[in-house]
Design an enzyme around this catalytic site. Structure first.
Site, PDB file in Angstrom:
ATOM      1  N   GLU A   1       0.885  -1.144  -0.031  1.00 12.85           N
ATOM      2  CA  GLU A   1       0.219  -0.181   0.039  1.00 12.85           C
ATOM      3  C   GLU A   1       0.954   1.461   0.162  1.00 12.85           C
ATOM      4  OE1 GLU A   1      -2.405  -0.701   3.406  1.00 12.85           O
ATOM      5  OE2 GLU A   1      -3.805  -2.111   2.527  1.00 12.85           O
TER       6      GLU A   1
ATOM      7  N   ARG B   1       2.792   7.894  -0.055  1.00  8.55           N
ATOM      8  CA  ARG B   1       3.502   8.856  -0.120  1.00  8.55           C
ATOM      9  C   ARG B   1       4.618   8.671  -1.282  1.00  8.55           C
ATOM     10  NH1 ARG B   1       5.419  11.394   4.651  1.00  8.55           N
ATOM     11  NH2 ARG B   1       4.570   9.686   5.945  1.00  8.55           N
TER      12      ARG B   1
ATOM     13  N   TYR C   1       4.566  16.482  13.377  1.00  7.34           N
ATOM     14  CA  TYR C   1       5.593  15.674  13.337  1.00  7.34           C
ATOM     15  C   TYR C   1       6.992  16.349  13.451  1.00  7.34           C
ATOM     16  CZ  TYR C   1       1.859  13.033  11.089  1.00  7.34           C
ATOM     17  OH  TYR C   1       0.361  12.411  11.061  1.00  7.34           O
TER      18      TYR C   1
ATOM     19  N   CYS D   1      -1.706  32.503  13.736  1.00  3.88           N
ATOM     20  CA  CYS D   1      -1.359  32.793  15.113  1.00  3.88           C
ATOM     21  C   CYS D   1      -0.869  31.609  16.095  1.00  3.88           C
ATOM     22  CB  CYS D   1      -2.568  33.321  15.964  1.00  3.88           C
ATOM     23  SG  CYS D   1      -2.977  35.223  14.986  1.00  3.88           S
TER      24      CYS D   1
END
Length: 484
Positions: free
Chosen positions: A316, A319, A364, A391
């Site tokens: 699978e 990315r 991350y 902010c």
């Protein structure tokens, strides 16, 4: 727009700077990225400045040819590795990396199946016309409504994640004429060398069954007349380099596979994805061909050691197919030099997007790189931190890289390798609308996901009485127009 170069200590800002701060490092950018004769970045044969003039910024840009090429490469690599041992390999594109109707069509046209993990992702896949038999349905908390929709659509495989889900599916399928094909997600106990939130095979987390509980889960599935157990599924995490973790996980899953095969057929083993890509020059991902051979050879060796036939395989990648294909364009709004300790200096470069279009650095600590896209410059490199307009002090797009010291308001910046998880994780924090997604192919650009406006956001507020015109200047050209 130009300005006087920002000065920096020779021993600080220029330390570790690349020899050419205008260079496009091939491993990080789409293969078609280059600079034209005037130094402007071009993507898919279209200049970045033309893209900004037409669609505005921030802008997600996706190179269709790159996505298709990486899909073909992954399919070829795993198919060849499996064929060498007389088995098959099915490749599922992990839709959570980036999913839209167009992208679903691209990857399936290149021969991939598709992994979805919510009812919304299932709806996108079906709207794209994907054959339901080529869908795998993940998720640790699939609702009864989602499972019913998957069964009604004829989804090829459902990956079971809990004992509750076994009972839920057994009830939903009891009166159906055809059993639902299911797999059991297993935590192999292998800890991926990645961020804790990206490691998904250790025991203390929400996904799947432990190796021990998986035996009980398999027995319960086999007791349900409406369920057909077709295999095991494992996934150790994301953005992983090297084969060691995958090989160890495969060994543990094959051991379980051998034990469960004694009680009935178990033809399939899905080893997930998580294959890393280069985000910066420091990253050295393992070529997909090497990963495929290493993982498949390990499964073959373990199967032989157990004296069992090698199962067919599934993988699978997400990315590794879409990540490098994406580039995000930003316009510089302000710059601010900051003196650090020991005379070091950093230049803060604020852009018109931020954590709303790329949450990964905040979530991350993910690292990215950046280049000046509207021109090249001979100015000395400056250590920069590219930040957004939100902010939050953690609103960082690129924590540390170098740009020409004369970077100034109005310049156009490009952040590469943003094809995966930027669009998927996007928000409207601080009421900043999400940008459009523009696909490039054959020297043409087209919108594949429309951008939002402030008026779009207001229209969802029950207190809105409109019409109130957005205070944000619209893009120079409607994002619904055709091609560049």
């Amino acid at each position: 727009m130009s300005a006087a170069p920002h000065s920096a200590s020779p021993s600080s800002a220029t330390s570790g700077a690349p020899a050419d701060v205008n260079e496009l490092v091939p491993a990080v950018w789409p293969s078609g990225a280059t600079r034209d004769e005037s130094g402007v970045l071009t993507l898919g044969g279209i200049s970045a400045t033309d893209l900004r003039a037409r669609f505005g910024t921030p802008l997600w840009v996706l190179d269709e040819d790159e996505v298709r090429a990486q899909a073909r490469r992954a399919r070829a690599a795993f198919t060849a590795a499996a064929a060498a041992h007389g088995v098959t390999a099915r490749i599922y594109y992990a839709g959570k990396a980036f999913l839209s109707i167009e992208v679903a069509r691209w990857v399936t046209e290149e021969g991939l199946s598709l992994d979805v993990c919510t009812g919304g992702e299932l709806a996108v896949a079906l709207a794209a016309g994907v054959d339901p038999a080529r869908l795998g349905f993940h998720g640790n908390n699939k609702s009864e409504l989602e499972l019913r929709a998957a069964l009604d659509a004829g989804v090829g495989t459902i990956v079971i994640d809990s004992f509750v889900e076994i009972a839920r599916l057994a009830e939903l399928t009891a009166a159906r004429p055809t059993p639902a094909r299911v797999m059991i997600r297993v935590n192999s106990g292998v800890h991926a060398e990645t961020h804790d939130f990206l490691a998904t095979a250790h025991e203390d987390q929400k996904f799947g069954f432990t190796l021990t509980d998986a035996v009980t889960a398999a027995a319960r599935v086999r007791e349900a007349p409406g369920l057909e157990l077709v295999g095991l599924h494992g996934h150790i995490g994301s953005q992983i380099f090297g084969t060691a973790g995958f090989v160890e996980s495969a060994a543990r899953l094959v051991d379980l596979h051998a034990a469960l095969s004694a009680d009935g057929p178990l033809p399939l083993l899905n080893l997930g994805g998580g294959f890393g890509i280069a985000y910066t020059v420091r990253d050295d991902p393992t070529p997909i061909e090497d990963l495929a051979r290493g993982i498949v050879d390990a499964v073959a060796a373990e199967s032989a050691a157990h004296g069992i036939p090698m199962p067919d395989l599934a993988f699978e990648p997400g990315r590794s197919i879409v990540g490098r294909a994406g580039v995000t364009l930003y316009s510089v709004g302000t710059t601010k030099p900051v003196t650090l300790d020991e005379g070091r200096a950093r230049l803060y470069v604020s852009v018109d997007g931020g954590m709303s279009d790329n949450a990964r650095p905040a979530l991350y600590g993910a690292e990215y790189s950046v280049r000046l896209a509207s021109r090249t410059s001979e100015a000395a490199p400056a250590l920069v931190r590219v930040v957004g307009k939100h902010c939050e002090s953690g609103d960082i797009v690129v924590d540390a890289d170098h740009l020409p010291g004369d970077v100034a308001p109005g310049d156009l910046l490009a952040v590469p390798a943003t094809g995966a998880y930027c669009f998927s994780l996007a928000s409207t924090y601080n009421y900043v609308p999400r940008p459009p997604v523009v696909a490039l192919r054959g020297g043409e650009a087209r919108v594949i996901v429309r951008g939002e406006t402030v008026d779009d956001l207001l229209s969802r507020d029950a207190g809105y009485t409109g019409p109130v015109r957005a205070l944000v200047t619209p893009a120079p050209e409607s994002p619904m127009e055709g091609t560049a």
